[in-house]
Design a protein around this motif. Structure first.
Motif, PDB file in Angstrom:
ATOM      1  N   PRO A  18      49.300 -14.157  53.907  1.00  0.00           N
ATOM      2  CA  PRO A  18      49.777 -12.514  53.963  1.00  0.00           C
ATOM      3  C   PRO A  18      50.061 -11.906  54.974  1.00  0.00           C
ATOM      4  O   PRO A  18      51.109 -10.868  54.522  1.00  0.00           O
ATOM      5  CB  PRO A  18      47.748 -11.367  53.109  1.00  0.00           C
ATOM      6  N   GLN A  19      49.967 -11.708  55.930  1.00  0.00           N
ATOM      7  CA  GLN A  19      49.854 -11.646  57.104  1.00  0.00           C
ATOM      8  C   GLN A  19      51.114 -11.691  57.432  1.00  0.00           C
ATOM      9  O   GLN A  19      53.102 -10.469  57.591  1.00  0.00           O
ATOM     10  CB  GLN A  19      49.685 -12.059  58.531  1.00  0.00           C
ATOM     11  N   TYR A  20      52.139 -12.990  57.112  1.00  0.00           N
ATOM     12  CA  TYR A  20      53.434 -13.451  57.088  1.00  0.00           C
ATOM     13  C   TYR A  20      54.341 -12.793  56.185  1.00  0.00           C
ATOM     14  O   TYR A  20      55.669 -12.116  56.655  1.00  0.00           O
ATOM     15  CB  TYR A  20      53.421 -15.122  56.419  1.00  0.00           C
ATOM     16  N   ARG A  21      53.817 -12.477  54.895  1.00  0.00           N
ATOM     17  CA  ARG A  21      54.649 -11.952  53.962  1.00  0.00           C
ATOM     18  C   ARG A  21      54.656 -10.145  53.966  1.00  0.00           C
ATOM     19  O   ARG A  21      55.685  -9.726  54.051  1.00  0.00           O
ATOM     20  CB  ARG A  21      53.917 -12.126  52.429  1.00  0.00           C
ATOM     21  N   ASP A  22      54.111  -9.717  54.932  1.00  0.00           N
ATOM     22  CA  ASP A  22      53.635  -8.122  54.933  1.00  0.00           C
ATOM     23  C   ASP A  22      54.248  -8.270  55.436  1.00  0.00           C
ATOM     24  O   ASP A  22      55.186  -6.362  55.841  1.00  0.00           O
ATOM     25  CB  ASP A  22      52.360  -7.864  55.404  1.00  0.00           C
ATOM     26  N   ILE A  23      54.743  -8.878  57.358  1.00  0.00           N
ATOM     27  CA  ILE A  23      55.108  -8.455  57.995  1.00  0.00           C
ATOM     28  C   ILE A  23      57.036  -9.011  57.960  1.00  0.00           C
ATOM     29  O   ILE A  23      57.457  -7.905  58.345  1.00  0.00           O
ATOM     30  CB  ILE A  23      55.060  -9.150  59.623  1.00  0.00           C
ATOM     31  N   ARG A  24      57.291  -9.836  57.591  1.00  0.00           N
ATOM     32  CA  ARG A  24      58.664  -9.876  56.291  1.00  0.00           C
ATOM     33  C   ARG A  24      59.329  -8.904  55.462  1.00  0.00           C
ATOM     34  O   ARG A  24      59.903  -8.304  55.461  1.00  0.00           O
ATOM     35  CB  ARG A  24      58.532 -11.226  55.961  1.00  0.00           C
ATOM     36  N   ARG A  25      58.218  -8.353  55.109  1.00  0.00           N
ATOM     37  CA  ARG A  25      58.066  -7.172  53.561  1.00  0.00           C
ATOM     38  C   ARG A  25      58.449  -6.213  54.962  1.00  0.00           C
ATOM     39  O   ARG A  25      59.549  -5.297  53.920  1.00  0.00           O
ATOM     40  CB  ARG A  25      57.172  -7.352  52.200  1.00  0.00           C
ATOM     41  N   THR A  26      57.547  -5.521  55.210  1.00  0.00           N
ATOM     42  CA  THR A  26      57.830  -3.986  56.087  1.00  0.00           C
ATOM     43  C   THR A  26      58.399  -4.163  57.137  1.00  0.00           C
ATOM     44  O   THR A  26      59.341  -3.204  57.881  1.00  0.00           O
ATOM     45  CB  THR A  26      56.596  -3.633  55.843  1.00  0.00           C
ATOM     46  N   GLN A  27      58.503  -5.610  57.762  1.00  0.00           N
ATOM     47  CA  GLN A  27      59.772  -5.245  58.804  1.00  0.00           C
ATOM     48  C   GLN A  27      58.815  -4.924  60.301  1.00  0.00           C
ATOM     49  O   GLN A  27      59.838  -4.366  60.980  1.00  0.00           O
ATOM     50  CB  GLN A  27      61.245  -4.837  58.668  1.00  0.00           C
ATOM     51  N   ASN A  28      57.851  -4.831  59.685  1.00  0.00           N
ATOM     52  CA  ASN A  28      56.875  -4.181  61.176  1.00  0.00           C
ATOM     53  C   ASN A  28      55.761  -4.732  61.013  1.00  0.00           C
ATOM     54  O   ASN A  28      55.373  -5.463  61.292  1.00  0.00           O
ATOM     55  CB  ASN A  28      56.553  -2.916  60.704  1.00  0.00           C
ATOM     56  N   ALA A  29      56.385  -5.852  63.058  1.00  0.00           N
ATOM     57  CA  ALA A  29      54.815  -6.252  63.188  1.00  0.00           C
ATOM     58  C   ALA A  29      54.250  -5.322  64.261  1.00  0.00           C
ATOM     59  O   ALA A  29      53.531  -6.653  65.085  1.00  0.00           O
ATOM     60  CB  ALA A  29      55.366  -7.496  64.140  1.00  0.00           C
ATOM     61  N   ASP A  30      53.734  -4.518  64.410  1.00  0.00           N
ATOM     62  CA  ASP A  30      53.007  -3.607  64.875  1.00  0.00           C
ATOM     63  C   ASP A  30      51.389  -3.798  64.972  1.00  0.00           C
ATOM     64  O   ASP A  30      51.296  -4.073  66.589  1.00  0.00           O
ATOM     65  CB  ASP A  30      53.430  -2.193  65.173  1.00  0.00           C
ATOM     66  N   GLY A  31      51.121  -4.283  64.379  1.00  0.00           N
ATOM     67  CA  GLY A  31      49.814  -4.334  63.813  1.00  0.00           C
ATOM     68  C   GLY A  31      49.270  -5.892  64.601  1.00  0.00           C
ATOM     69  O   GLY A  31      48.536  -6.298  63.996  1.00  0.00           O
ATOM     70  N   PHE A  32      50.224  -6.847  64.225  1.00  0.00           N
ATOM     71  CA  PHE A  32      50.107  -7.940  64.494  1.00  0.00           C
ATOM     72  C   PHE A  32      50.500  -8.393  66.610  1.00  0.00           C
ATOM     73  O   PHE A  32      50.966  -8.247  66.830  1.00  0.00           O
ATOM     74  CB  PHE A  32      51.557  -8.933  64.113  1.00  0.00           C
ATOM     75  N   LEU A  72      54.007 -20.987  65.092  1.00  0.00           N
ATOM     76  CA  LEU A  72      54.961 -20.718  65.600  1.00  0.00           C
ATOM     77  C   LEU A  72      55.882 -20.115  65.013  1.00  0.00           C
ATOM     78  O   LEU A  72      56.960 -19.075  65.138  1.00  0.00           O
ATOM     79  CB  LEU A  72      55.529 -22.264  66.410  1.00  0.00           C
ATOM     80  N   LEU A  73      55.665 -20.375  63.843  1.00  0.00           N
ATOM     81  CA  LEU A  73      56.676 -19.220  62.778  1.00  0.00           C
ATOM     82  C   LEU A  73      56.066 -18.062  62.786  1.00  0.00           C
ATOM     83  O   LEU A  73      57.202 -17.105  62.615  1.00  0.00           O
ATOM     84  CB  LEU A  73      55.844 -19.760  61.498  1.00  0.00           C
ATOM     85  N   MET A  74      54.847 -18.231  63.121  1.00  0.00           N
ATOM     86  CA  MET A  74      54.238 -16.754  63.518  1.00  0.00           C
ATOM     87  C   MET A  74      55.044 -15.354  64.342  1.00  0.00           C
ATOM     88  O   MET A  74      55.556 -14.966  64.530  1.00  0.00           O
ATOM     89  CB  MET A  74      52.622 -16.284  63.016  1.00  0.00           C
ATOM     90  N   LEU A  75      55.064 -16.221  65.342  1.00  0.00           N
ATOM     91  CA  LEU A  75      56.127 -15.706  66.782  1.00  0.00           C
ATOM     92  C   LEU A  75      57.338 -16.091  66.728  1.00  0.00           C
ATOM     93  O   LEU A  75      57.561 -15.064  66.696  1.00  0.00           O
ATOM     94  CB  LEU A  75      55.875 -16.944  67.797  1.00  0.00           C
ATOM     95  N   LYS A  76      57.366 -16.570  65.741  1.00  0.00           N
ATOM     96  CA  LYS A  76      58.949 -16.415  65.365  1.00  0.00           C
ATOM     97  C   LYS A  76      59.709 -14.968  64.625  1.00  0.00           C
ATOM     98  O   LYS A  76      60.168 -14.493  65.098  1.00  0.00           O
ATOM     99  CB  LYS A  76      59.639 -17.831  64.262  1.00  0.00           C
ATOM    100  N   LEU A  77      58.917 -14.728  63.567  1.00  0.00           N
ATOM    101  CA  LEU A  77      58.935 -13.851  62.318  1.00  0.00           C
ATOM    102  C   LEU A  77      58.849 -12.750  63.505  1.00  0.00           C
ATOM    103  O   LEU A  77      59.819 -11.480  63.372  1.00  0.00           O
ATOM    104  CB  LEU A  77      58.170 -13.674  61.668  1.00  0.00           C
ATOM    105  N   CYS A  78      57.653 -12.401  64.461  1.00  0.00           N
ATOM    106  CA  CYS A  78      57.118 -11.355  65.312  1.00  0.00           C
ATOM    107  C   CYS A  78      58.131 -10.848  66.084  1.00  0.00           C
ATOM    108  O   CYS A  78      58.935  -9.915  66.533  1.00  0.00           O
ATOM    109  CB  CYS A  78      55.973 -12.071  65.756  1.00  0.00           C
ATOM    110  N   THR A  79      58.626 -11.931  67.205  1.00  0.00           N
ATOM    111  CA  THR A  79      60.429 -11.125  67.646  1.00  0.00           C
ATOM    112  C   THR A  79      60.922 -11.316  66.895  1.00  0.00           C
ATOM    113  O   THR A  79      61.934 -10.891  67.665  1.00  0.00           O
ATOM    114  CB  THR A  79      60.092 -12.739  68.553  1.00  0.00           C
TER     115      THR A  79
END
Length: 115
Positions: A18-32, A72-79
């Motif tokens: 759900p975190q991955y989907r939320d970050i991808r949907r909102t394009q906001n990784a501030d809370g992670f 690694l996928l989470m880091l890639k998305l967040c960066t």
């Protein structure tokens, strides 16, 4: 036993879906926190290295490998998201710097405005 092993292997990854989907949907990784990813990467790499010295159950080994891929996928998305947001902020900042408080700044294509 297969069900328990599958739950053990994929149970650590489920909260990140759900975190991955939320970050991808909102394009906001501030809370992670990327520090969490760092700690989990180090812990799982150490667990895999420990496995070579003293063998333990294979579901735990698979769990470590899947967690490493997930982190690694989470880091890639967040960066990607953070870099895109910083570029957009810089573009907005640059565009805003071309305007003074009373109107646009003089450019070759525009006449200067008087305040």
């Amino acid at each position: 036993s297969w069900g328990a092993a599958a739950a053990m292997v994929f149970g650590g990854v489920v909260p990140y879906v759900p975190q991955y989907r939320d970050i991808r949907r909102t394009q906001n990784a501030d809370g992670f926190s990327t520090y969490v990813c760092l700690v989990l990467l180090v812990a799982n790499i150490l667990r895999i290295l420990f496995w070579f010295g003293r063998r333990f159950e294979s579901p735990l080994l698979w769990q470590s490998a899947i967690m490493i891929l997930t982190m690694l996928l989470m880091l890639k998305l967040c960066t990607e998201v953070r870099v895109a947001n910083e570029l957009n902020a810089r573009r907005r900042s640059f565009a805003a710097s071309r305007w003074c408080s009373c109107g646009p700044v003089a450019t070759p294509s525009r006449r200067p405005t008087s305040c």
